[in-house]
Motif scaffolding. Structure first.
Motif: not given
Length: 232
Positions: A91-103
């Protein structure tokens, strides 16, 4: 489909001669979503519509919802903790700055006209919420977990009995003849330094007429009256 991050999106929007504006909340009742999958196609539509602005809003996965806190597994075996650490390191290696959605949307005569682009990149990797992940691991270590639960229940029962014995011999308790008095009696009692170890028994405490303190003290009062009748 991956979603470009904000710094690249703003540059892309300006390339279509419109001004990017990020919004923190959308409170527009009239909303029309277009069947457009590509950001560039929507920006071309916005440009062709002579819009001056393109509004945008991102949503993201919450890192805290996927990392398993240490106090959830500290009492388990080394093998169990190892599985948790492997999960947390991933989990710590993942990029949580990567968006889940964009409107993306424009306003046409006060109407929201836009698109929503989604990227379920967490689910696509087979990653689950922390609660679901630890439940899966607990099922793998069923015997160990069951033993710990039994031991914790035994300790809880022992602590409940100890706390009640302390209450029974306190002269103040017999004066607490309604739920509100008993509620505040226990709340204040558990604030004492040497009594804080029992606090977990009634968490969350609730209010005088509803919650764990009320339930605990109702039973305590009944046991107290029963004991008193035996000695009268």
């Amino acid at each position: 489909m991956s979603i470009m991050k904000s710094q690249y999106l703003k540059k892309e929007i300006t390339n279509y001669n419109v001004i990017p504006l990020e919004v923190s909340a959308m409170k527009i009742s009239n909303q029309l979503y277009l069947n457009i999958d590509e950001i560039e196609d929507f920006l071309k539509y916005a440009n062709d519509s002579n819009s001056n602005y393109v509004y945008y809003q991102y949503s993201y996965y919450n890192f805290e919802e996927y990392i398993i806190p240490k106090d959830w597994y500290s009492e388990y075996s080394k093998e169990f903790r190892t599985e948790i650490r492997v999960h947390n390191q991933h989990i710590e290696s993942l990029d949580f700055g990567s968006p889940k959605s964009l409107t993306l949307f424009i306003l046409q005569n006060g109407t929201f006209v836009g698109v929503e682009i989604k990227n379920h990149w967490i689910e696509n990797q087979g990653i689950h919420l922390a609660e679901d992940t630890i439940e899966f691991i607990e099922n793998k270590f069923y015997c160990e977990v069951k033993e710990i639960i039994v031991n914790k229940k035994g300790q809880q029962k022992k602590d409940e009995n100890q706390l009640r014995e302390i209450i029974f011999i306190d002269p103040e308790f017999k004066l607490c003849k309604n739920q509100e008095l008993r509620y505040w009696y226990l709340v204040e009692l558990l604030e004492k330094e040497n009594m804080k170890k029992y606090d977990y028994l009634v968490q969350p405490p609730g209010i005088p007429h509803r919650g764990k303190v009320k339930m605990f003290m109702d039973k305590t009062w009944e046991l107290f009256k029963e004991r008193k009748r035996q000695y009268d």
